[in-house]
Each structure stands twice: as structure tokens, then as C-alpha cells.
Write a protein that holds these residues in place. Structure first.
Motif, mmCIF file in Angstrom:
data_model
loop_
_atom_site.group_PDB
_atom_site.id
_atom_site.type_symbol
_atom_site.label_atom_id
_atom_site.label_comp_id
_atom_site.label_asym_id
_atom_site.label_seq_id
_atom_site.Cartn_x
_atom_site.Cartn_y
_atom_site.Cartn_z
ATOM 1 N N GLY A 1 -6.815 -2.196 -6.725
ATOM 2 C CA GLY A 1 -6.533 -2.987 -7.916
ATOM 3 C C GLY A 1 -5.065 -3.344 -8.058
ATOM 4 O O GLY A 1 -4.721 -4.478 -8.402
ATOM 5 N N LEU A 2 -4.184 -2.390 -7.757
ATOM 6 C CA LEU A 2 -2.750 -2.643 -7.911
ATOM 7 C C LEU A 2 -2.228 -3.620 -6.862
ATOM 8 O O LEU A 2 -1.434 -4.522 -7.172
ATOM 9 C CB LEU A 2 -1.984 -1.322 -7.836
ATOM 10 C CG LEU A 2 -2.251 -0.333 -8.981
ATOM 11 C CD1 LEU A 2 -1.524 0.986 -8.729
ATOM 12 C CD2 LEU A 2 -1.831 -0.933 -10.319
ATOM 13 N N LEU A 3 -2.669 -3.465 -5.610
ATOM 14 C CA LEU A 3 -2.197 -4.351 -4.542
ATOM 15 C C LEU A 3 -2.818 -5.736 -4.620
ATOM 16 O O LEU A 3 -2.318 -6.668 -3.980
ATOM 17 C CB LEU A 3 -2.491 -3.727 -3.174
ATOM 18 C CG LEU A 3 -1.695 -2.472 -2.822
ATOM 19 C CD1 LEU A 3 -2.084 -1.971 -1.434
ATOM 20 C CD2 LEU A 3 -0.193 -2.751 -2.868
ATOM 21 N N ALA A 4 -3.885 -5.860 -5.391
ATOM 22 C CA ALA A 4 -4.527 -7.175 -5.515
ATOM 23 C C ALA A 4 -3.603 -8.212 -6.146
ATOM 24 O O ALA A 4 -3.840 -9.414 -6.022
ATOM 25 C CB ALA A 4 -5.814 -7.058 -6.328
ATOM 26 N N ASP A 5 -2.539 -7.754 -6.831
ATOM 27 C CA ASP A 5 -1.566 -8.694 -7.386
ATOM 28 C C ASP A 5 -0.893 -9.502 -6.287
ATOM 29 O O ASP A 5 -0.365 -10.597 -6.536
ATOM 30 C CB ASP A 5 -0.498 -7.942 -8.192
ATOM 31 C CG ASP A 5 -1.054 -7.353 -9.484
ATOM 32 O OD1 ASP A 5 -2.112 -7.842 -9.935
ATOM 33 O OD2 ASP A 5 -0.439 -6.415 -10.022
ATOM 34 N N PHE A 6 -0.893 -8.982 -5.037
ATOM 35 C CA PHE A 6 -0.307 -9.688 -3.903
ATOM 36 C C PHE A 6 -1.349 -10.503 -3.141
ATOM 37 O O PHE A 6 -1.066 -11.046 -2.077
ATOM 38 C CB PHE A 6 0.356 -8.698 -2.950
ATOM 39 C CG PHE A 6 1.454 -7.894 -3.587
ATOM 40 C CD1 PHE A 6 2.730 -8.414 -3.703
ATOM 41 C CD2 PHE A 6 1.200 -6.633 -4.097
ATOM 42 C CE1 PHE A 6 3.739 -7.683 -4.296
ATOM 43 C CE2 PHE A 6 2.203 -5.879 -4.689
ATOM 44 C CZ PHE A 6 3.482 -6.410 -4.797
ATOM 45 N N GLY A 7 -2.576 -10.570 -3.674
ATOM 46 C CA GLY A 7 -3.650 -11.314 -3.034
ATOM 47 C C GLY A 7 -4.822 -10.400 -2.719
ATOM 48 O O GLY A 7 -4.648 -9.189 -2.561
ATOM 49 N N PRO A 8 -6.031 -10.954 -2.598
ATOM 50 C CA PRO A 8 -7.222 -10.125 -2.380
ATOM 51 C C PRO A 8 -7.271 -9.441 -1.022
ATOM 52 O O PRO A 8 -8.103 -8.569 -0.803
ATOM 53 C CB PRO A 8 -8.378 -11.127 -2.529
ATOM 54 C CG PRO A 8 -7.779 -12.462 -2.232
ATOM 55 C CD PRO A 8 -6.367 -12.384 -2.726
ATOM 56 N N ARG A 9 -6.368 -9.833 -0.100
ATOM 57 C CA ARG A 9 -6.377 -9.219 1.231
ATOM 58 C C ARG A 9 -5.299 -8.151 1.404
ATOM 59 O O ARG A 9 -5.304 -7.411 2.389
ATOM 60 C CB ARG A 9 -6.217 -10.290 2.308
ATOM 61 C CG ARG A 9 -7.327 -11.343 2.258
ATOM 62 C CD ARG A 9 -7.014 -12.505 3.170
ATOM 63 N NE ARG A 9 -7.903 -13.633 2.914
ATOM 64 C CZ ARG A 9 -9.041 -13.854 3.558
ATOM 65 N NH1 ARG A 9 -9.435 -13.023 4.504
ATOM 66 N NH2 ARG A 9 -9.785 -14.902 3.267
ATOM 67 N N ALA A 10 -4.391 -8.055 0.446
ATOM 68 C CA ALA A 10 -3.285 -7.098 0.550
ATOM 69 C C ALA A 10 -3.758 -5.647 0.671
ATOM 70 O O ALA A 10 -3.172 -4.874 1.448
ATOM 71 C CB ALA A 10 -2.353 -7.260 -0.654
ATOM 72 N N PRO A 11 -4.792 -5.220 -0.071
ATOM 73 C CA PRO A 11 -5.228 -3.824 0.075
ATOM 74 C C PRO A 11 -5.641 -3.455 1.497
ATOM 75 O O PRO A 11 -5.452 -2.308 1.926
ATOM 76 C CB PRO A 11 -6.424 -3.719 -0.885
ATOM 77 C CG PRO A 11 -6.179 -4.784 -1.904
ATOM 78 C CD PRO A 11 -5.544 -5.899 -1.147
ATOM 79 N N PHE A 12 -6.172 -4.420 2.249
ATOM 80 C CA PHE A 12 -6.620 -4.127 3.607
ATOM 81 C C PHE A 12 -5.438 -3.977 4.564
ATOM 82 O O PHE A 12 -5.518 -3.241 5.547
ATOM 83 C CB PHE A 12 -7.565 -5.221 4.095
ATOM 84 C CG PHE A 12 -8.770 -5.375 3.200
ATOM 85 C CD1 PHE A 12 -9.746 -4.397 3.153
ATOM 86 C CD2 PHE A 12 -8.911 -6.491 2.391
ATOM 87 C CE1 PHE A 12 -10.848 -4.529 2.330
ATOM 88 C CE2 PHE A 12 -9.998 -6.626 1.557
ATOM 89 C CZ PHE A 12 -10.978 -5.636 1.523
ATOM 90 N N VAL A 13 -4.341 -4.652 4.278
ATOM 91 C CA VAL A 13 -3.124 -4.460 5.072
ATOM 92 C C VAL A 13 -2.628 -3.033 4.899
ATOM 93 O O VAL A 13 -2.284 -2.341 5.875
ATOM 94 C CB VAL A 13 -2.033 -5.468 4.648
ATOM 95 C CG1 VAL A 13 -0.740 -5.200 5.412
ATOM 96 C CG2 VAL A 13 -2.501 -6.904 4.877
ATOM 97 N N ALA A 14 -2.597 -2.568 3.647
ATOM 98 C CA ALA A 14 -2.156 -1.195 3.382
ATOM 99 C C ALA A 14 -3.095 -0.185 4.035
ATOM 100 O O ALA A 14 -2.645 0.803 4.629
ATOM 101 C CB ALA A 14 -2.092 -0.958 1.873
ATOM 102 N N ALA A 15 -4.407 -0.432 3.929
ATOM 103 C CA ALA A 15 -5.382 0.492 4.517
ATOM 104 C C ALA A 15 -5.235 0.558 6.033
ATOM 105 O O ALA A 15 -5.334 1.638 6.633
ATOM 106 C CB ALA A 15 -6.796 0.071 4.142
ATOM 107 N N ALA A 16 -5.003 -0.592 6.662
ATOM 108 C CA ALA A 16 -4.814 -0.605 8.115
ATOM 109 C C ALA A 16 -3.592 0.206 8.501
ATOM 110 O O ALA A 16 -3.613 0.979 9.469
ATOM 111 C CB ALA A 16 -4.673 -2.048 8.609
#
Length: 407
Positions: free
Chosen positions: A152-167
Motif C-alpha cells: 500500500g505504501l509503495l503504491a504511491d510510486f505506481g502499482p508496480r513499485a511493490p514488486f520491485v521492492a519484493a524482487a
């Protein structure tokens, strides 16, 4: 053995995060990729959840058998590498089919939970097994809280940002495992691969071999079906009913996870000895019926957080029912029982998302007879009513059996 334990716990955290991370951003991501409105996005989201669950169901026993033959280390490291690829696909996916492929891959790698359990058993001394398995449970809880919150927090940078962090997190854990994870399967303990042990349908065939548990297994199955309303439609429900953004979706899920963790980790040990599993199960099911109905009818955000405090008490029901099931079978059938319940939960993970997302799509579509985003929660409430009737019937049968034995 401290670093291997850290690695195993991080792997479980990442598994749980993979489930929760996608929830807050899924409505926006699917509307972007599929060009769909919210109702259609929910249906696609249900399909993605189903393929994830099917992959997990089909490959869980296979990965366990492979780890018995080739070792825990290669299975865990290869699975983490595939998980990184999955997250990268999610970052760049431009079609729904790419998302489907990524979810299947993640479902396969998320099935490493059983391999992680086996590794923890390998490295734990007998007197520390319960303690170390408790770390696995705590790790899953932490991951489930962090996943939606970070998403939810990283979604402010776009809907794909959380997956960059997870990777990135998964790569770091992969590096740790590569250098710090020794193999625990030796030539003495290595077992030949047998495809029959990799069949996920075998456990289901054993339901009939556990007499006296039918109603309790039905209760467990219905509870699993009902609880999947949260990971399946919660985000869409929040958007449609309250206009939530991804940050609020993540916060609400994290609050639910934290409240549930407090109840399971602190209250259970005091309440169950005082009232017993049966009373706790009946109380929990009753609370869940009321909570699901309340979610369906809520129309303000503060209503949801008030309901969460009540419904978090309902999480006591699942361990209470598991305890009743465990007591209902002999000691030499405990493993068989866990295989049956795991298979039933996997089937619930396949069926429930289809039911929940289709009902949400129907009651939020332009042609719906009534606009009711909370309709899936009413379905869950109905399942809980049936479960409550079933467990009350089981209690009556147990009392009758005890009276006959006394005569």
C-alpha cells in the motif's frame, strides 16, 4: 545454525509477503493491464488467485518429495530464483497472460513452505522443535502484516513499485541462502523419489479413513472458504464502497493482521484453558457471522476498523477446530489428518476466489439489480451459519455417544 534459521524465517516472510503484497495494488494494476473497470478487474483478480492456489496445491507434494531426494538447499534456492523472475515479470507485464504466468510461477515457488518446515525439522534438536516451528508461524504472521502494508505504501510510486521492492528483498535472501545454507539431507536420510508421494489428490482419498471427523472437516472447509473473502475481494470492496486508495487498503489489512496476531499469540493461551475448544469454536463462528454481515452493510471507513476489532476474535475458531479434530483421531493418524485438512484448504483456495469475485462483479456491474459491493461477505456469513450448525450437531452427537457409553 543461526544463519540458516534466519534464512528459513526470511523465506517464510517473503512467501507470506507475496500473498499480501499484491492485494493493495491489484485493482489498479488489473485495470491498467486488462483495460477493465473495477468489476471486471475483480473477476480477473479471482482468476489470478485461483491459478496461484492450483499451482501451490499441485506442486507442494512434488517439491517436498524432490527435497527428500535431492536436498532442501537446491529446492529452496531454485524456488527463490524463480520468485525473483516472477516479480520481474509483474513489473514489466503488459498483458493479462503475462500476469497469469507470473502467478503460476509464484504459486509453485510459494509451495516451498513444506520444504522450509522440513529444513527446520532437520536442524532442530528435539526439545527445540516446537520453539523453532513457532518461529515459522511468527514469520508467516510478520510477512502477512508487512506485505499489504508495504504494497500500500509503495503504491504511491505506481502499482508496480511493490514488486520491485519484493524482487530486491528476494535477491538479498537468495544471496544469504547461497552462502549460509548448508544441506541437511545426507545419504543416510536421502529417500528415493516416488511419483505417488507427489500426488496431491492422495490425501483427499483418505477422508473416509478418518471416522467421526466428517462434520468437523466440513466446518474447517467452510471456514477456509469464508475467510478467502479477505485476500480475494477486500481491495475491490474497499475501493467500491469507501473509495480507498492502495495505502488505505494496505493499512486496513495490516491492522487486521496485527489484531489477529495479538489474539492468537496472547489471548488464546489464556482463554482456551478457561472455556475449552468447543465453546471458543462456537463463539468464534457466531462472531464471524455477525462480522461478515456488518462488513457487507458498512458504509463508513471507521465502521470497518471497528468491525476488525470484533472479527479478530474470530480467528480463535480455526485453532480451536483443529484441536477438536486432533483429539477426534488416534495419535497414529495425526499426519494423515493434516494431509486431509491441507488438501481441503487448498481446494477452498481454488473455489472460493471464483465465488467471491463473481459475486462482487455481479453486484457492482452496471446491470446489477442492487449495488452491493459487500455481497461476498454475505456469502461468507452464510457459510459460517452452515459451519455453526454443523459443529453444534457434532457436539450433540458427542454428548449422545458419551451418554451411551455411560449406560
Amino acid at each position: 545454525m543461526r544463519l540458516p534459521i534466519v534464512f528459513i524465517c526470511m523465506t517464510i516472510v517473503l512467501d507470506a509477503m507475496g500473498i499480501g503484497l499484491i492485494m493493495p495494488v491489484m485493482p489498479d494494476l488489473l485495470q491498467e493491464v486488462a483495460g477493465a473497470d473495477l468489476s471486471e478487474a475483480a473477476i480477473w483478480g479471482g482468476l489470478l488467485t485461483v491459478v496461484f492456489a492450483v499451482a501451490q496445491f499441485m506442486f507442494g507434494p512434488l517439491l517436498g518429495s524432490l527435497s527428500d531426494r535431492y536436498g532442501r538447499r537446491p529446492v529452496l534456492l531454485i524456488s527463490l530464483a524463480i520468485m525473483v523472475v516472477d516479480y520481474v515479470i509483474m513489473v514489466f507485464a503488459s498483458t493479462i497472460w503475462m500476469l497469469l504466468i507470473a502467478r503460476i510461477a509464484h504459486g509453485i515457488t510459494a509451495a516451498t513452505h513444506s520444504t522450509a518446515n522440513a529444513y527446520m525439522a532437520d536442524i532442530s534438536e528435539p526439545e527445540k522443535k516446537a520453539q523453532n516451528f513457532g518461529l515459522i508461524g511468527a514469520s508467516f504472521g510478520i510477512g502477512f502484516i508487512l506485505g499489504p502494508l508495504i504494497g500500500g505504501l509503495l503504491a504511491d510510486f505506481g502499482p508496480r513499485a511493490p514488486f520491485v521492492a519484493a524482487a530486491g528483498l528476494t535477491v538479498l535472501n537468495l544471496i544469504l541462502g547461497f552462502f549460509a545454507l548448508p544441506e541437511t539431507v545426507t545419504e543416510k536420510t536421502r529417500r528415493a523419489f516416488d511419483i505417488r508421494r507427489a500426488n496431491p489428490l492422495v490425501a483427499l482419498a483418505k477422508v473416509r479413513e478418518l471416522p467421526g471427523t466428517g462434520r468437523l472437516l466440513l466446518v474447517s472447509f467452510l471456514m477456509s472458504m469464508a475467510f478467502f473473502v479477505y485476500p480475494t475481494v477486500w481491495a475491490y470492496y474497499g475501493v467500491a464502497t469507501f473509495g480507498w486508495d492502495p495505502s488505505m487498503i494496505g493499512i486496513s489489512l495490516a491492522v487486521y493482521g496485527l489484531a489477529s496476531a495479538v489474539v492468537q499469540g496472547l489471548l488464546m493461551r489464556h482463554i482456551v484453558p478457561r472455556f475449552g475448544e468447543m465453546r471458543i469454536a462456537i463463539l468464534g463462528l457466531t462472531l464471524e457471522v455477525g462480522s461478515f454481515i456488518a462488513f457487507a452493510l458498512a458504509f463508513e471507513t471507521w465502521h470497518v476498523f471497528a468491525i476488525i476489532l470484533a472479527t479478530s476474535l474470530g480467528v480463535m475458531t480455526q485453532p480451536a477446530v483443529q484441536a477438536l479434530l486432533s483429539r477426534a483421531v488416534p495419535d497414529n493418524a495425526q499426519g494423515e489428518l493434516q494431509g486431509v485438512t491441507s488438501s481441503l484448504q487448498a481446494i477452498a483456495a481454488i473455489l472460493s476466489p471464483l465465488i467471491m469475485t463473481q459475486s462482487f462483479g455481479w453486484f457492482t456491474s452496471p446491470g446489477a439489480p442492487i449495488h452491493l459491493p459487500g455481497a461476498p461477505f454475505l456469502i461468507s456469513a452464510g457459510m459460517m451459519v452452515v459451519a455453526l450448525i454443523a459443529i453444534l450437531g457434532w457436539r450433540r452427537s458427542q454428548v449422545a455417544t458419551a451418554m451411551q457409553a455411560g449406560d
